[in-house]
Design a protein around this motif. Structure first.
Motif, PDB file in Angstrom:
ATOM      1  N   ARG A  90       0.840  -1.215   0.000  1.00  0.00           N
ATOM      2  CA  ARG A  90       0.000   0.000   0.000  1.00  0.00           C
ATOM      3  C   ARG A  90       0.864   1.248   0.000  1.00  0.00           C
ATOM      4  N   HIS A  91       1.920   1.223   0.807  1.00  0.00           N
ATOM      5  CA  HIS A  91       2.827   2.378   0.838  1.00  0.00           C
ATOM      6  C   HIS A  91       3.520   2.548  -0.511  1.00  0.00           C
ATOM      7  N   GLN A  97       1.175   4.139  -3.049  1.00  0.00           N
ATOM      8  CA  GLN A  97       1.037   5.576  -2.792  1.00  0.00           C
ATOM      9  C   GLN A  97       2.271   6.332  -3.273  1.00  0.00           C
ATOM     10  N   SER A 113      -2.899   4.370  -9.310  1.00  0.00           N
ATOM     11  CA  SER A 113      -4.332   4.523  -9.067  1.00  0.00           C
ATOM     12  C   SER A 113      -5.133   3.290  -9.477  1.00  0.00           C
ATOM     13  N   ASP A 169      -7.255   7.271   2.439  1.00  0.00           N
ATOM     14  CA  ASP A 169      -6.732   8.368   1.618  1.00  0.00           C
ATOM     15  C   ASP A 169      -5.973   7.869   0.393  1.00  0.00           C
ATOM     16  N   ASP A 170      -5.344   6.681   0.493  1.00  0.00           N
ATOM     17  CA  ASP A 170      -4.546   6.168  -0.612  1.00  0.00           C
ATOM     18  C   ASP A 170      -5.264   5.045  -1.366  1.00  0.00           C
TER      19      ASP A 170
END
Length: 317
Positions: A134-135, A138, A143, A172-173
């Protein structure tokens, strides 16, 4: 020999061609509706939010093996201009096929590797690796996350994987999740209503001779012209191709290319049903009686049927 070499080179160029169809527009629509637009209505590379809590949405592309799912999605994502110029010169979408063995951890490690992440530790816990992913998404401005052959992923760790997919579409991400696979994928997604409501579905239909026959014959003619072969003339050839290909577009196209390869190797001037029979026999390891290009009533053949040995059973007294 020089002529044969020229034909082989032309055949390789033909293999790279894309055959446009209504499926392209439909796949693009399913994807672009999940992207946000700016004040002028232009597409942006940002995942669109569909709820007050900021959830994104996803799409499933469902089709049988050999239906052309992977090629269609790869082309769709690569043609969307807004998804091309991400951070560090990478596209804003990340795609990967489910590895073997298909586990939550192996899939996460494969996605990290595809993202260019150099330090993934296979000894870390799976959920910790998922947070690293996930990091990473981001950081790269990803997307759209695409998982191909996703039905294999749910053979193990089903609940964990469903929870992980939901987590990717929140916060948020959050990103858009694209899944492609067989009908088994759709069945799994339907088992979790919270996941199912987040996904729309596009189903690739089987080929129908009355609907798709003329257009596929045009493809054969155009391909033959490009490599210098005469087009086949057999009236029932399309029906035989579709049946042998299990009525799936990708398989039908591959069968055509293999038949053309046989014609070129043999130095023949025209493509005919014999070349298709040779290609089919090579793929299926079948006898002439079970070859859809030889059998008179080819539609009665069941290429994928498993013959069961009949053993006499004793009647219980």
């Amino acid at each position: 020999m020089a002529q044969a070499d020229t034909a082989k080179s032309a055949l390789e160029r033909v293999r790279s061609l894309h055959i446009g169809s209504a499926r392209d527009a439909e796949a693009a629509m399913h994807t672009t509706r999940l992207l946000a637009t700016d004040e002028q209505g232009a597409l942006t590379p940002v995942a669109k939010r569909f709820t007050r809590t900021g959830e994104t949405r996803g799409v499933m592309l469902i089709g049988g093996p050999g239906s052309g799912k992977s090629h269609l999605l790869e082309r769709t994502l690569s043609k969307l201009t807004v998804l091309q110029d991400g951070e560090y010169g990478r596209p804003r979408y990340l795609g990967c096929s489910v590895p073997s063995p298909a586990t939550f951890k192996s899939m996460t490690l494969a996605l990290l590797a595809e993202s260019g992440y150099p330090d993934a530790n296979p000894r870390k816990e799976a959920w910790s690796l998922w947070q690293d992913l996930r990091h990473r998404l981001q950081l790269l401005g990803i997307s759209v996350l695409w998982i191909d052959e996703a039905q294999d992923l749910f053979c193990a760790d089903r609940k964990l994987i469903l929870r992980a997919l939901k987590s990717l579409m929140q916060g948020d991400d959050a990103v858009i999740v694209v899944l492609s696979g067989t009908e088994d994928l759709a069945k799994v997604i339907r088992t979790d209503p919270q996941v199912q409501r987040r996904f729309t579905a596009m189903v690739l239909p089987d080929l129908v001779e009355q609907v798709d026959g003329d257009s596929f014959r045009d493809v054969i003619t155009q391909y033959c012209e490009r490599v210098g072969l005469g087009a086949p003339i057999e009236a029932d050839l399309i029906g035989r191709i579709f049946h042998g290909a299990r009525y799936r577009f990708g398989r039908a196209l591959e069968l055509l290319l293999q038949a053309m390869e046989f014609a070129i190797e043999r130095g023949d001037d025209d493509l005919d049903i014999g070349h298709f029979a040779a290609a089919y026999a090579m793929n299926e390891a079948c006898t002439a009686a079970d070859n859809v290009f030889y059998a008179e009533h080819y539609w009665l053949l069941k290429p994928d049927a498993v013959e069961e040995e009949e053993h006499p059973r004793r009647k219980k007294r």
